[in-house]
Scaffold this active site. Sequence first.
Site, PDB file in Angstrom:
ATOM      1  N   GLY A  56       0.842  -1.198   0.000  1.00  0.00           N
ATOM      2  CA  GLY A  56       0.000   0.000   0.000  1.00  0.00           C
ATOM      3  C   GLY A  56       0.868   1.235   0.000  1.00  0.00           C
ATOM      4  O   GLY A  56       2.066   1.156   0.281  1.00  0.00           O
TER       5      GLY A  56
ATOM      6  N   CYS B  92       5.488  -5.946   1.296  1.00  0.00           N
ATOM      7  CA  CYS B  92       5.846  -4.528   1.204  1.00  0.00           C
ATOM      8  C   CYS B  92       5.303  -3.730   2.398  1.00  0.00           C
ATOM      9  O   CYS B  92       5.787  -3.895   3.505  1.00  0.00           O
ATOM     10  CB  CYS B  92       5.374  -3.973  -0.135  1.00  0.00           C
ATOM     11  SG  CYS B  92       6.223  -2.455  -0.554  1.00  0.00           S
ATOM     12  N   TYR B  93       4.264  -2.895   2.223  1.00  0.00           N
ATOM     13  CA  TYR B  93       3.709  -2.175   3.377  1.00  0.00           C
ATOM     14  C   TYR B  93       3.271  -3.172   4.456  1.00  0.00           C
ATOM     15  O   TYR B  93       3.442  -2.927   5.657  1.00  0.00           O
ATOM     16  CB  TYR B  93       2.518  -1.314   2.919  1.00  0.00           C
ATOM     17  CG  TYR B  93       1.793  -0.616   4.060  1.00  0.00           C
ATOM     18  CD1 TYR B  93       2.347   0.504   4.668  1.00  0.00           C
ATOM     19  CD2 TYR B  93       0.569  -1.092   4.525  1.00  0.00           C
ATOM     20  CE1 TYR B  93       1.689   1.135   5.726  1.00  0.00           C
ATOM     21  CE2 TYR B  93      -0.091  -0.472   5.572  1.00  0.00           C
ATOM     22  CZ  TYR B  93       0.474   0.653   6.166  1.00  0.00           C
ATOM     23  OH  TYR B  93      -0.178   1.269   7.210  1.00  0.00           O
TER      24      TYR B  93
ATOM     25  N   HIS C 135       7.565  -7.805  -4.114  1.00  0.00           N
ATOM     26  CA  HIS C 135       6.208  -8.197  -4.548  1.00  0.00           C
ATOM     27  C   HIS C 135       6.252  -9.559  -5.254  1.00  0.00           C
ATOM     28  O   HIS C 135       6.648  -9.631  -6.422  1.00  0.00           O
ATOM     29  CB  HIS C 135       5.636  -7.136  -5.493  1.00  0.00           C
ATOM     30  CG  HIS C 135       5.274  -5.875  -4.796  1.00  0.00           C
ATOM     31  ND1 HIS C 135       4.040  -5.658  -4.239  1.00  0.00           N
ATOM     32  CD2 HIS C 135       6.009  -4.771  -4.528  1.00  0.00           C
ATOM     33  CE1 HIS C 135       4.014  -4.468  -3.662  1.00  0.00           C
ATOM     34  NE2 HIS C 135       5.197  -3.912  -3.820  1.00  0.00           N
TER      35      HIS C 135
ATOM     36  N   GLU D  90       3.776 -11.200  -6.314  1.00  0.00           N
ATOM     37  CA  GLU D  90       2.640 -11.359  -7.226  1.00  0.00           C
ATOM     38  C   GLU D  90       2.911 -10.837  -8.632  1.00  0.00           C
ATOM     39  O   GLU D  90       2.147 -11.114  -9.550  1.00  0.00           O
ATOM     40  CB  GLU D  90       1.394 -10.676  -6.628  1.00  0.00           C
ATOM     41  CG  GLU D  90       1.432  -9.148  -6.533  1.00  0.00           C
ATOM     42  CD  GLU D  90       2.156  -8.603  -5.294  1.00  0.00           C
ATOM     43  OE1 GLU D  90       2.972  -9.339  -4.702  1.00  0.00           O
ATOM     44  OE2 GLU D  90       1.924  -7.445  -4.934  1.00  0.00           O
TER      45      GLU D  90
ATOM     46  N   ASP E 199     -20.090 -11.621 -19.870  1.00  0.00           N
ATOM     47  CA  ASP E 199     -20.522 -11.736 -18.480  1.00  0.00           C
ATOM     48  C   ASP E 199     -22.002 -12.128 -18.367  1.00  0.00           C
ATOM     49  O   ASP E 199     -22.348 -13.072 -17.656  1.00  0.00           O
ATOM     50  CB  ASP E 199     -20.263 -10.431 -17.712  1.00  0.00           C
ATOM     51  CG  ASP E 199     -18.805 -10.028 -17.806  1.00  0.00           C
ATOM     52  OD1 ASP E 199     -17.975 -10.906 -18.098  1.00  0.00           O
ATOM     53  OD2 ASP E 199     -18.498  -8.838 -17.606  1.00  0.00           O
TER      54      ASP E 199
ATOM     55  N   LYS F 196     -12.364 -11.867 -14.480  1.00  0.00           N
ATOM     56  CA  LYS F 196     -12.752 -12.002 -15.891  1.00  0.00           C
ATOM     57  C   LYS F 196     -12.190 -13.278 -16.530  1.00  0.00           C
ATOM     58  O   LYS F 196     -12.901 -13.971 -17.246  1.00  0.00           O
ATOM     59  CB  LYS F 196     -12.240 -10.771 -16.653  1.00  0.00           C
ATOM     60  CG  LYS F 196     -12.746 -10.672 -18.061  1.00  0.00           C
ATOM     61  CD  LYS F 196     -14.107 -10.039 -18.085  1.00  0.00           C
ATOM     62  CE  LYS F 196     -14.615  -9.789 -19.479  1.00  0.00           C
ATOM     63  NZ  LYS F 196     -15.887  -9.061 -19.458  1.00  0.00           N
TER      64      LYS F 196
END
Length: 507
Positions: free
Chosen positions: A53, A80-81, A166, A168, A222, A363
């Site tokens: 963040g 991280c944060y 990170h 991810e 969708d 999605k």
Amino acid sequence: MDRIVVLDFGSQYSHLICRRIRDLSVYAELVPYDISIEELKKMNPKGIVFSGGPASVYNKDSPQPTSKIFEIGLPVLGICYGHQLIVNNFGGKVKQSHKEYGSSILSIDNDSDLLAGMGKSTRAWMSHGDAAETLPKGFEVIGHTENSFAAAIANKQKLVYGIQFHPEVVHTEKGIQVLKNFVLNICRTKQDWTLESFVENTVSEISKIDSNVLCGISGGIDSTVAALLIQKAIGSRLKCVFIDNGLLRLNEEKEVEEMFKNNFGMHFTIIDAKERFLSRLRGVTDPEKKRMIVGEEFVKIFTEFTEKNGPFKWLAQGTLYPDVIESGVSKGPAAVIKTHHNVGGLPSWLDLQILEPLRYLYKDEVRKVGKILGVPVKILNRHPFPGPGLSVRVIGEVTPEKLQICKHASKIVEDELITSGWYDKVWQAYAAVGDDRAVGVVGDERKYGRVVMVRVVDSIDAMTADWTRLPSDVLERISNRITNEVEDVAWVSYVVSSKPPATIEPQ
Ligand code: XMP
């Protein structure tokens, strides 16, 4: 189903953490950072991740999780944060440090659990201005970089871990391995999140509904996948409605009708409202006004339909997980840059309960569910299309002539991209038209025809976009075909504006 809860401290990568964990077949959910301990316990997670963040832990108003979070005995991974929160919370010190943005070499000091299988060193993506200065008691350093002596820390007794990088993002070479170590080995989750099991569970949940369900169909992926899931559960008690507003892509209304009625065998009503939309749009040139009119007319027609064919208790919507999160957690200014319309504007006296079978899916997961349910590949891979349709691609007043040009020219753009193998590589591709005219020569005659703008963009989330550098031979074919095949067009231009400062759609 085992689950990991990700606390969102506002990082742009928070969703990505969930996505990566779901790719390991473990269900992950993003929740606001200030979720109460009671709510958290109710979710019964196997482990907790703190996202990154933008805040600094030593600022007075910095976002903090409930202090009881470390008392429930669940494994925690701070990123991280989130890493700095852990250092701070357990009595270490965080301070402003040498900024580290981009790729760094992470040296592994202990590969026994969180960093197992990482080798001696690996490339890791950093994006921080604060770092740990002293470590809390009970924690050890398990990885460091040149600028962060404690880039990865562990308290193996409490199963609390912090990483400054990170895992991810794709730029972190073995990021998935770190998440896998945490989720599968430290949290000991079962890999029981599969889309086949999602379909099975959702269908069995929806079968409990004992009345009719109304579903507005847009032709997009969708609402199509939502309708198919519901149909699987309640069959013909699902009533689908498709409003033909005359602002669709070439032949789209016929294709949608064919697919829903003949292929899927659904109870499907098509409402021809072309004239209603066109007459309300006559003389209107302001982009926001056009959007508002299209939205209002949709709601009116939908309401009329429910009055005539109802009563209905349920309305199905193809809401996706990021939309749910957007509306609940981070209502940013981005959402109001243009008025986006959806069925949310229905009058409250209709008193419809909302059924959102896709509200937990991303999605790409919807695409996979669509594949399981037999949605044609052409629909699954089709570019996104704006709700107000071609009214945002016809610049100025929407007239039947301009609509025809927009439809035909866009079809040529799509066809040429498919033939040249570019369609699946780009985010959106279409032709727009306004009121500008330019002179051309056809045979020996001068012609004063329309100027068509071809717009092709690359993007990952539509928040930013870059114009696609198409090869000149593809552009040439598109241009030739449009001037030869679409009546009243003299010039074709290619839009080379990125977003920002431009937007993807011209209106
Ligand atoms: P812009 O033009 O804002 O578009 O850069 C970003 C993405 O959103 C789509 N778009 C819309 N979708 N209602 C929608 O449902 C709208 O009013 C609308 N305006 C733009 C656009 O196609 C692009 O993918």
